[in-house]
Motif scaffolding. Structure first.
Motif, PDB file in Angstrom:
ATOM      1  N   ARG A   1       0.820  -1.210   0.000  1.00 14.83           N
ATOM      2  CA  ARG A   1       0.000   0.000   0.000  1.00 14.83           C
ATOM      3  C   ARG A   1       0.852   1.257   0.000  1.00 14.83           C
ATOM      4  NH1 ARG A   1      -2.194  -4.674  -0.192  1.00 14.83           N
ATOM      5  NH2 ARG A   1      -1.912  -5.154   1.982  1.00 14.83           N
ATOM      6  N   GLY A   2       2.083   1.174   0.394  1.00 20.19           N
ATOM      7  CA  GLY A   2       2.970   2.331   0.365  1.00 20.19           C
ATOM      8  C   GLY A   2       3.736   2.408  -0.938  1.00 20.19           C
ATOM      9  N   LEU A   3       4.759   1.590  -1.052  1.00 24.28           N
ATOM     10  CA  LEU A   3       5.661   1.633  -2.209  1.00 24.28           C
ATOM     11  C   LEU A   3       4.959   1.303  -3.531  1.00 24.28           C
ATOM     12  CD1 LEU A   3       8.639   1.909  -3.132  1.00 24.28           C
ATOM     13  CD2 LEU A   3       8.818  -0.554  -2.832  1.00 24.28           C
ATOM     14  N   LEU A   4       4.246   0.187  -3.594  1.00 31.07           N
ATOM     15  CA  LEU A   4       3.640  -0.237  -4.855  1.00 31.07           C
ATOM     16  C   LEU A   4       2.535   0.709  -5.325  1.00 31.07           C
ATOM     17  CD1 LEU A   4       3.736  -2.330  -7.082  1.00 31.07           C
ATOM     18  CD2 LEU A   4       2.183  -3.759  -5.744  1.00 31.07           C
ATOM     19  N   MET A   5       1.677   1.150  -4.393  1.00 29.41           N
ATOM     20  CA  MET A   5       0.632   2.098  -4.803  1.00 29.41           C
ATOM     21  C   MET A   5       1.233   3.426  -5.267  1.00 29.41           C
ATOM     22  SD  MET A   5      -2.702   1.580  -2.329  1.00 29.41           S
ATOM     23  CE  MET A   5      -3.686   2.875  -3.073  1.00 29.41           C
ATOM     24  N   GLN A   6       2.297   3.882  -4.590  1.00 25.16           N
ATOM     25  CA  GLN A   6       2.924   5.135  -4.993  1.00 25.16           C
ATOM     26  C   GLN A   6       3.636   4.996  -6.343  1.00 25.16           C
ATOM     27  OE1 GLN A   6       2.547   8.157  -3.562  1.00 25.16           O
ATOM     28  NE2 GLN A   6       1.077   7.054  -2.296  1.00 25.16           N
ATOM     29  N   ALA A   7       4.263   3.847  -6.565  1.00 24.71           N
ATOM     30  CA  ALA A   7       4.922   3.615  -7.853  1.00 24.71           C
ATOM     31  C   ALA A   7       3.886   3.565  -8.977  1.00 24.71           C
ATOM     32  CB  ALA A   7       5.725   2.327  -7.816  1.00 24.71           C
ATOM     33  N   THR A   8       2.768   2.925  -8.727  1.00 22.58           N
ATOM     34  CA  THR A   8       1.695   2.852  -9.728  1.00 22.58           C
ATOM     35  C   THR A   8       1.107   4.236  -9.969  1.00 22.58           C
ATOM     36  OG1 THR A   8       1.185   0.618  -8.934  1.00 22.58           O
ATOM     37  CG2 THR A   8      -0.448   1.674 -10.339  1.00 22.58           C
ATOM     38  N   ARG A   9       1.062   5.040  -8.926  1.00 23.46           N
ATOM     39  CA  ARG A   9       0.503   6.389  -9.071  1.00 23.46           C
ATOM     40  C   ARG A   9       1.347   7.267  -9.991  1.00 23.46           C
ATOM     41  NH1 ARG A   9      -1.715  10.688  -4.751  1.00 23.46           N
ATOM     42  NH2 ARG A   9      -2.840  11.862  -6.328  1.00 23.46           N
ATOM     43  N   ARG A  10       2.606   6.941 -10.143  1.00 24.97           N
ATOM     44  CA  ARG A  10       3.447   7.689 -11.089  1.00 24.97           C
ATOM     45  C   ARG A  10       3.018   7.434 -12.532  1.00 24.97           C
ATOM     46  NH1 ARG A  10       9.453   8.308  -8.734  1.00 24.97           N
ATOM     47  NH2 ARG A  10       8.827   8.698  -6.595  1.00 24.97           N
ATOM     48  N   LEU A  11       2.356   6.275 -12.743  1.00 24.08           N
ATOM     49  CA  LEU A  11       1.864   5.939 -14.083  1.00 24.08           C
ATOM     50  C   LEU A  11       0.446   6.435 -14.314  1.00 24.08           C
ATOM     51  CD1 LEU A  11       3.202   2.275 -14.208  1.00 24.08           C
ATOM     52  CD2 LEU A  11       4.267   4.331 -15.180  1.00 24.08           C
ATOM     53  N   THR A  12      -0.380   6.340 -13.273  1.00 24.08           N
ATOM     54  CA  THR A  12      -1.766   6.790 -13.371  1.00 24.08           C
ATOM     55  C   THR A  12      -2.272   7.140 -11.986  1.00 24.08           C
ATOM     56  OG1 THR A  12      -4.014   6.215 -14.067  1.00 24.08           O
ATOM     57  CG2 THR A  12      -2.669   4.432 -13.189  1.00 24.08           C
ATOM     58  N   SER A  13      -3.152   8.105 -11.918  1.00 21.03           N
ATOM     59  CA  SER A  13      -3.735   8.453 -10.621  1.00 21.03           C
ATOM     60  C   SER A  13      -5.164   7.931 -10.494  1.00 21.03           C
ATOM     61  CB  SER A  13      -3.705   9.974 -10.422  1.00 21.03           C
ATOM     62  OG  SER A  13      -4.470  10.597 -11.433  1.00 21.03           O
ATOM     63  N   TRP A  14      -5.589   7.097 -11.450  1.00 17.58           N
ATOM     64  CA  TRP A  14      -6.948   6.554 -11.420  1.00 17.58           C
ATOM     65  C   TRP A  14      -7.031   5.508 -10.313  1.00 17.58           C
ATOM     66  CZ3 TRP A  14      -9.668   2.538 -14.788  1.00 17.58           C
ATOM     67  CH2 TRP A  14     -11.054   2.720 -14.730  1.00 17.58           C
ATOM     68  N   LEU A  15      -7.871   5.752  -9.315  1.00 16.86           N
ATOM     69  CA  LEU A  15      -7.952   4.921  -8.122  1.00 16.86           C
ATOM     70  C   LEU A  15      -8.192   3.437  -8.410  1.00 16.86           C
ATOM     71  CD1 LEU A  15      -7.860   4.740  -5.047  1.00 16.86           C
ATOM     72  CD2 LEU A  15     -10.309   5.284  -5.040  1.00 16.86           C
ATOM     73  N   PRO A  16      -9.106   3.048  -9.302  1.00 12.72           N
ATOM     74  CA  PRO A  16      -9.297   1.610  -9.540  1.00 12.72           C
ATOM     75  C   PRO A  16      -8.013   0.895  -9.982  1.00 12.72           C
ATOM     76  CG  PRO A  16     -11.145   2.816 -10.443  1.00 12.72           C
ATOM     77  CD  PRO A  16     -10.126   3.846 -10.007  1.00 12.72           C
ATOM     78  N   VAL A  17      -7.202   1.542 -10.789  1.00 11.61           N
ATOM     79  CA  VAL A  17      -5.940   0.922 -11.225  1.00 11.61           C
ATOM     80  C   VAL A  17      -4.990   0.800 -10.044  1.00 11.61           C
ATOM     81  CG1 VAL A  17      -3.900   1.192 -12.693  1.00 11.61           C
ATOM     82  CG2 VAL A  17      -6.166   1.666 -13.608  1.00 11.61           C
ATOM     83  N   LEU A  18      -4.894   1.851  -9.225  1.00 12.08           N
ATOM     84  CA  LEU A  18      -4.030   1.808  -8.049  1.00 12.08           C
ATOM     85  C   LEU A  18      -4.401   0.644  -7.135  1.00 12.08           C
ATOM     86  CD1 LEU A  18      -3.943   5.591  -7.042  1.00 12.08           C
ATOM     87  CD2 LEU A  18      -2.220   4.317  -8.314  1.00 12.08           C
ATOM     88  N   LEU A  19      -5.693   0.463  -6.930  1.00 13.45           N
ATOM     89  CA  LEU A  19      -6.165  -0.599  -6.036  1.00 13.45           C
ATOM     90  C   LEU A  19      -5.972  -1.985  -6.633  1.00 13.45           C
ATOM     91  CD1 LEU A  19      -9.450   1.014  -4.648  1.00 13.45           C
ATOM     92  CD2 LEU A  19      -7.209   0.867  -3.542  1.00 13.45           C
TER      93      LEU A  19
ATOM     94  N   VAL B   1      -0.942  -8.144  -6.981  1.00 13.91           N
ATOM     95  CA  VAL B   1       0.378  -8.597  -6.539  1.00 13.91           C
ATOM     96  C   VAL B   1       0.276  -9.211  -5.138  1.00 13.91           C
ATOM     97  CG1 VAL B   1       2.737  -7.869  -5.989  1.00 13.91           C
ATOM     98  CG2 VAL B   1       1.575  -6.917  -7.986  1.00 13.91           C
ATOM     99  N   PHE B   2      -0.445  -8.554  -4.245  1.00 15.63           N
ATOM    100  CA  PHE B   2      -0.630  -9.057  -2.882  1.00 15.63           C
ATOM    101  C   PHE B   2      -1.293 -10.428  -2.884  1.00 15.63           C
ATOM    102  CE2 PHE B   2      -3.215  -9.454   0.989  1.00 15.63           C
ATOM    103  CZ  PHE B   2      -2.297  -9.169   1.983  1.00 15.63           C
ATOM    104  N   SER B   3      -2.378 -10.571  -3.614  1.00 18.47           N
ATOM    105  CA  SER B   3      -3.109 -11.841  -3.626  1.00 18.47           C
ATOM    106  C   SER B   3      -2.313 -12.942  -4.330  1.00 18.47           C
ATOM    107  CB  SER B   3      -4.486 -11.672  -4.265  1.00 18.47           C
ATOM    108  OG  SER B   3      -4.385 -11.238  -5.601  1.00 18.47           O
TER     109      SER B   3
END
Length: 189
Positions: free
Chosen positions: A48-66, A72-74
């Motif tokens: 939720r920290g590193l991976l979500m922030q790294a993904t946010r550099r590509l897109t800020s669309w919440l469904p993609v971030l989640l 990856v977690f599952s």
């Protein structure tokens, strides 16, 4: 949530006794609490920290971030359900949990809530949810039969809806309060 499991057809708990809790349970509980706090903090910092922030550099669309962090977690937790073959279906309960941990991180703007919820979830499962298929011995005084994968999924969905609903209600309530307001009556009036 336990009532949902208890109402499932064929789900009967067998009392195993408190001997394990008394003889070695305190050590187990202390180890679980310490280990789970370190493990959950690390997982939340990473997913939720590193991976979500790294993904946010590509897109800020919440469904993609989640979805990215949940996938990856599952994927890494798919083999945790010992009695079920590791497959995409065994990922579903973990995917649901990761979605709501991620939503909590986004909604609160902090990792404190997801770390606490993840810790509570793991601790609850280790201390109170035990089935014949569990690979890890727990201090749970009751042992249940093998829980079908649909039971784990239903449990995860109910837990996510309940926790997210309560947190959303609390967050909206907090946002409605005027800045600087104090809920308690003043002692001077």
């Amino acid at each position: 949530l336990l009532a949902i499991l208890a109402l499932m057809p064929g789900f009967k708990l067998t009392f195993r006794g408190w001997d394990g809790m008394v003889s070695g349970g305190a050590t187990l509980v202390l180890t679980l609490c310490t280990g789970f706090m370190i493990q959950t903090a690390f997982e939340e910092l990473y997913f939720r920290g590193l991976l979500m922030q790294a993904t946010r550099r590509l897109t800020s669309w919440l469904p993609v971030l989640l979805v990215v962090q949940a996938h990856v977690f599952s994927s890494l937790h798919a083999g945790n359900l010992e009695g079920h073959a590791a497959s995409y279906l065994t990922m579903v309960p973990y995917f649901v949990a990761a979605l709501y941990f991620g939503w909590m991180a986004w909604r609160t703007g902090s990792l404190v809530m997801p770390i606490g919820l993840h810790f509570a979830n793991n601790g609850w499962n280790a201390l109170f949810v035990n089935t014949k298929d569990d690979a890890i011995v727990t201090a749970a005084p009751f042992i249940g039969p093998s829980i079908p994968l649909s039971g784990f999924t239903a449990y995860a969905i109910c837990q996510a809806l309940l926790v997210c609903g309560v947190v959303e209600w609390l967050m909206r309530r907090r946002e409605r309060e005027p800045a600087g307001s104090v809920n308690a009556p003043s002692a001077l009036t």
